[in-house]
Scaffold this active site. Structure first.
Site, PDB file in Angstrom:
ATOM      1  CG  HIS A  17      43.192 -41.692 -30.408  1.00  0.00           C
ATOM      2  ND1 HIS A  17      44.513 -42.077 -30.459  1.00  0.00           N
ATOM      3  CD2 HIS A  17      42.811 -41.513 -31.700  1.00  0.00           C
ATOM      4  CE1 HIS A  17      44.914 -42.134 -31.718  1.00  0.00           C
ATOM      5  NE2 HIS A  17      43.898 -41.796 -32.488  1.00  0.00           N
ATOM      6  CE  LYS A  77      42.763 -45.575 -31.451  1.00  0.00           C
ATOM      7  NZ  LYS A  77      41.938 -46.261 -32.470  1.00  0.00           N
ATOM      8  CB  ALA A 117      26.481 -46.573 -42.724  1.00  0.00           C
ATOM      9  NE  ARG A 158      48.617 -51.406 -37.107  1.00  0.00           N
ATOM     10  CZ  ARG A 158      49.746 -52.015 -37.445  1.00  0.00           C
ATOM     11  NH1 ARG A 158      50.682 -51.323 -38.076  1.00  0.00           N
ATOM     12  NH2 ARG A 158      49.952 -53.271 -37.163  1.00  0.00           N
ATOM     13  CG  ASN A 159      45.850 -42.152 -39.452  1.00  0.00           C
ATOM     14  OD1 ASN A 159      45.484 -41.444 -40.384  1.00  0.00           O
ATOM     15  ND2 ASN A 159      45.833 -41.736 -38.195  1.00  0.00           N
ATOM     16  CG  PHE A 160      42.625 -44.813 -44.717  1.00  0.00           C
ATOM     17  CD1 PHE A 160      42.905 -45.217 -46.010  1.00  0.00           C
ATOM     18  CD2 PHE A 160      42.277 -45.774 -43.787  1.00  0.00           C
ATOM     19  CE1 PHE A 160      42.831 -46.547 -46.378  1.00  0.00           C
ATOM     20  CE2 PHE A 160      42.198 -47.111 -44.139  1.00  0.00           C
ATOM     21  CZ  PHE A 160      42.474 -47.506 -45.436  1.00  0.00           C
TER      22      PHE A 160
END
Length: 267
Positions: A154, A158, A9, A122-124
């Site tokens: 990116h 990353k 978090a 892998r991507n939401f």
């Protein structure tokens, strides 16, 4: 109401996930976990986020709150696997956005999904998952006449390259074409002395500044070119998708799910 715990978090994505859990309809932030012995343990989450209000404090990962319905994890592979074992032991559904997983690490996810429901992507982003459908349509309609390339960009921090999303796009195209992705993927042409084959998927990568995420699939023919592009301008795009997946998976049976099921794509 879906009570959500966030692993990692304190990270860039983790803080946005906390915000998304707080501002989304039908969800609450139940716990914000950081590494054991972390300096933030006991500090109020409210002081580190830009949206939403909460009395939750950062806590150790090894104490699951009683009211947690689903846990979301976008951390690194090693940490995610430890969290996964803990979730299985406590029968907590998971939404996992960790990228750069090895084949053996993916197998750990499949095994865990026999015990708890897991949404892995892998991507939401909703837009990216729609893009996966579009590239499959393009790959099918163009047949074998198109040269296929994937570009992604990116931020400088990353680590994995190509990104998990770029690979997901390539894998979707390969599936539509009936190809083995690992056999047709090309990551480096610096040592090649041959012309490009039309039975290959080339990858190009850019890492620079604070780019959140950009992906383009190119289908190039003689005389025309189709470019399918998704650009993300905020991490909240991914966080909202993950929270949407958390609400969806809360009462599901154990199994390995994707955003295709969450978004009801392909129906």
């Amino acid at each position: 109401m879906t009570n959500i715990a966030i692993f990692g978090a304190n990270g860039r994505m983790g803080k946005v996930l906390c915000e998304a859990a707080l501002i989304s309809t039908g969800t609450e932030l139940a716990a914000a976990y950081v590494r054991d012995q972390h300096d933030l343990i006991g500090s109020q989450v409210q002081h580190f986020i830009n949206q939403g209000k909460t009395d939750i404090a950062f806590s150790t990962e090894m104490v699951i709150a009683d009211d947690v319905d689903v846990a979301i994890d976008f951390t690194l592979p090693e940490g995610m696997l430890a969290h996964l074992d803990f979730a299985v032991a406590n029968n907590i559904p998971m939404v996992i956005g960790t990228t750069g997983l090895s084949e053996a690490q993916m197998q750990r996810l499949f095994e865990a999904a026999k015990h708890i429901p897991i949404v892995f992507a892998r991507n939401f982003s909703v837009g990216v998952n729609l893009l996966l459908d579009l590239v499959q349509t393009a790959a099918t309609k163009f047949g074998d006449d198109a040269d296929i390339e994937i570009f992604e960009a990116h931020h400088r921090h990353k680590i994995d390259a190509p990104s998990g999303t770029a690979l997901a796009i390539g894998e979707a195209i390969a599936e539509a074409k009936g190809w083995d992705h690992d056999q047709v993927a090309v990551y480096d042409r610096s040592q090649s002395e041959q012309a490009k084959s039309q039975k290959e998927i080339g990858y190009s990568v850019l890492r620079a500044g604070d780019i959140v995420g950009e992906h383009t699939a190119y289908f190039a023919l003689m005389g025309e070119r189709l470019e399918l592009t998704h650009k993300a301008s905020s991490r909240m795009t991914f966080a909202r998708g993950a929270v949407r997946a958390a609400k969806w998976v809360q009462n599901k049976h154990p199994g390995f799910y994707s955003m295709r099921e969450v978004l009801e794509l392909g129906k």
